[in-house]
Design an enzyme around this catalytic site. Sequence first.
Site, PDB file in Angstrom:
ATOM      1  N   GLY A 145       0.791  -1.223   0.000  1.00 52.10           N
ATOM      2  CA  GLY A 145       0.000   0.000   0.000  1.00 52.10           C
ATOM      3  C   GLY A 145       0.825   1.276   0.000  1.00 52.10           C
ATOM      4  N   MET A 177       5.378   4.977  -3.978  1.00 55.42           N
ATOM      5  CA  MET A 177       6.779   5.267  -4.252  1.00 55.42           C
ATOM      6  C   MET A 177       6.885   6.078  -5.535  1.00 55.42           C
ATOM      7  SD  MET A 177       9.776   2.439  -4.886  1.00 55.42           S
ATOM      8  CE  MET A 177      11.514   2.907  -4.910  1.00 55.42           C
ATOM      9  N   PRO A 178       7.668   7.172  -5.549  1.00 57.59           N
ATOM     10  CA  PRO A 178       7.867   7.922  -6.795  1.00 57.59           C
ATOM     11  C   PRO A 178       8.460   7.026  -7.884  1.00 57.59           C
ATOM     12  CG  PRO A 178       8.633   9.199  -4.918  1.00 57.59           C
ATOM     13  CD  PRO A 178       8.335   7.825  -4.405  1.00 57.59           C
ATOM     14  N   LEU A 188      10.345   8.014 -10.421  1.00 62.68           N
ATOM     15  CA  LEU A 188      11.647   8.489 -10.885  1.00 62.68           C
ATOM     16  C   LEU A 188      12.412   9.080  -9.718  1.00 62.68           C
ATOM     17  CD1 LEU A 188      13.650   9.060 -13.199  1.00 62.68           C
ATOM     18  CD2 LEU A 188      12.466  11.242 -13.570  1.00 62.68           C
ATOM     19  N   GLY A 189      13.623   8.604  -9.530  1.00 63.55           N
ATOM     20  CA  GLY A 189      14.425   9.088  -8.415  1.00 63.55           C
ATOM     21  C   GLY A 189      15.853   9.362  -8.806  1.00 63.55           C
ATOM     22  N   LEU A 190      16.719   9.289  -7.804  1.00 58.34           N
ATOM     23  CA  LEU A 190      18.115   9.655  -8.006  1.00 58.34           C
ATOM     24  C   LEU A 190      18.996   8.758  -7.164  1.00 58.34           C
ATOM     25  CD1 LEU A 190      20.231  11.682  -9.128  1.00 58.34           C
ATOM     26  CD2 LEU A 190      19.801  13.055  -7.089  1.00 58.34           C
ATOM     27  N   TYR A 223      25.964   3.861   0.294  1.00 57.34           N
ATOM     28  CA  TYR A 223      26.950   3.953   1.362  1.00 57.34           C
ATOM     29  C   TYR A 223      27.982   5.042   1.107  1.00 57.34           C
ATOM     30  CZ  TYR A 223      24.987  -0.699   1.186  1.00 57.34           C
ATOM     31  OH  TYR A 223      24.115  -1.740   1.079  1.00 57.34           O
TER      32      TYR A 223
END
Length: 293
Positions: free
Chosen positions: A13, A16-17, A19-21, A53
Amino acid sequence: MPPGIFKVKLNNGLEMPVLGLSTGQYVSENKKETYDFITHAIDLGYRLFDCTYGSEEAIGDAIREKIIQGVVHRKDLFLVTKFECNSHGPALQLVESTLTATLKKLQTTYLDLCIIRCPVATEKGAKLEDSESDQYCDIVEMWNAMEILCMRHLIKAIGVSTLSREQIDRILNKCTKPPQVNYVECHPFLNQSELRKYCEDKGIVVIHYCPLEESRNTDNCDGADVINDSRIKEIAGRYRKTPEQILIKYSLQLGNVVIPKKKNLMENMNVFDFWLAPEDMSYMNSFSCNESR
């Protein structure tokens, strides 16, 4: 158009976008450089960050500043990290200690998504690629530990990366929570059609990494420089877009989340004002010359 407004719903549920980075290649000895990069991305509208990291402290500082400024709220952001399964010991203790350190660096009380990566525990001093199976690492035990952290509300979603279908089946058959995502390399030279179909059938969202980079897993290709492929450039010319934008749009139209690593932030996000024709999608699908497990 800000990429953060386009979202996909995970099987638990959570939204989440799409398109990210990825911040992995932006780790710098100059902490301010990373800090400025992240604050600029947030100002542009990016809300999904793969916090690889080494960059967590600068990312945490940038996020905290933007929250103080009122640009974003924590709930607007979607923070992702990966756990390397390359150590021996009690799974819960290993995962919990890693997560505690990550949360402290990012200055947050929870992560939106944690991913199990390279699910092989190696002997001390050995490289991950030296292990050929999961004989040293109980994936189910590792997953159970992640489920406990979810119940403690320290993690909202959990996923996998570089796992075979057989390994994912072990999780599905023995654990309470199914994976929300599968993080894989995907682009026209490796479009992962079989794996994507498997994930779709299981309700698992696929995240594409390396949509713009030279492929590492296309042994059957004569060269795998996706960006400079003449066919991609020809398509880009017809749409008056860059090859990078065509590749991102291709991955999005496959129905998956995309997390590029390139620094062209504005260019990468300008992919929601056009649509690749079905014949062009089929043509690009024909470039694929290898399949993962």
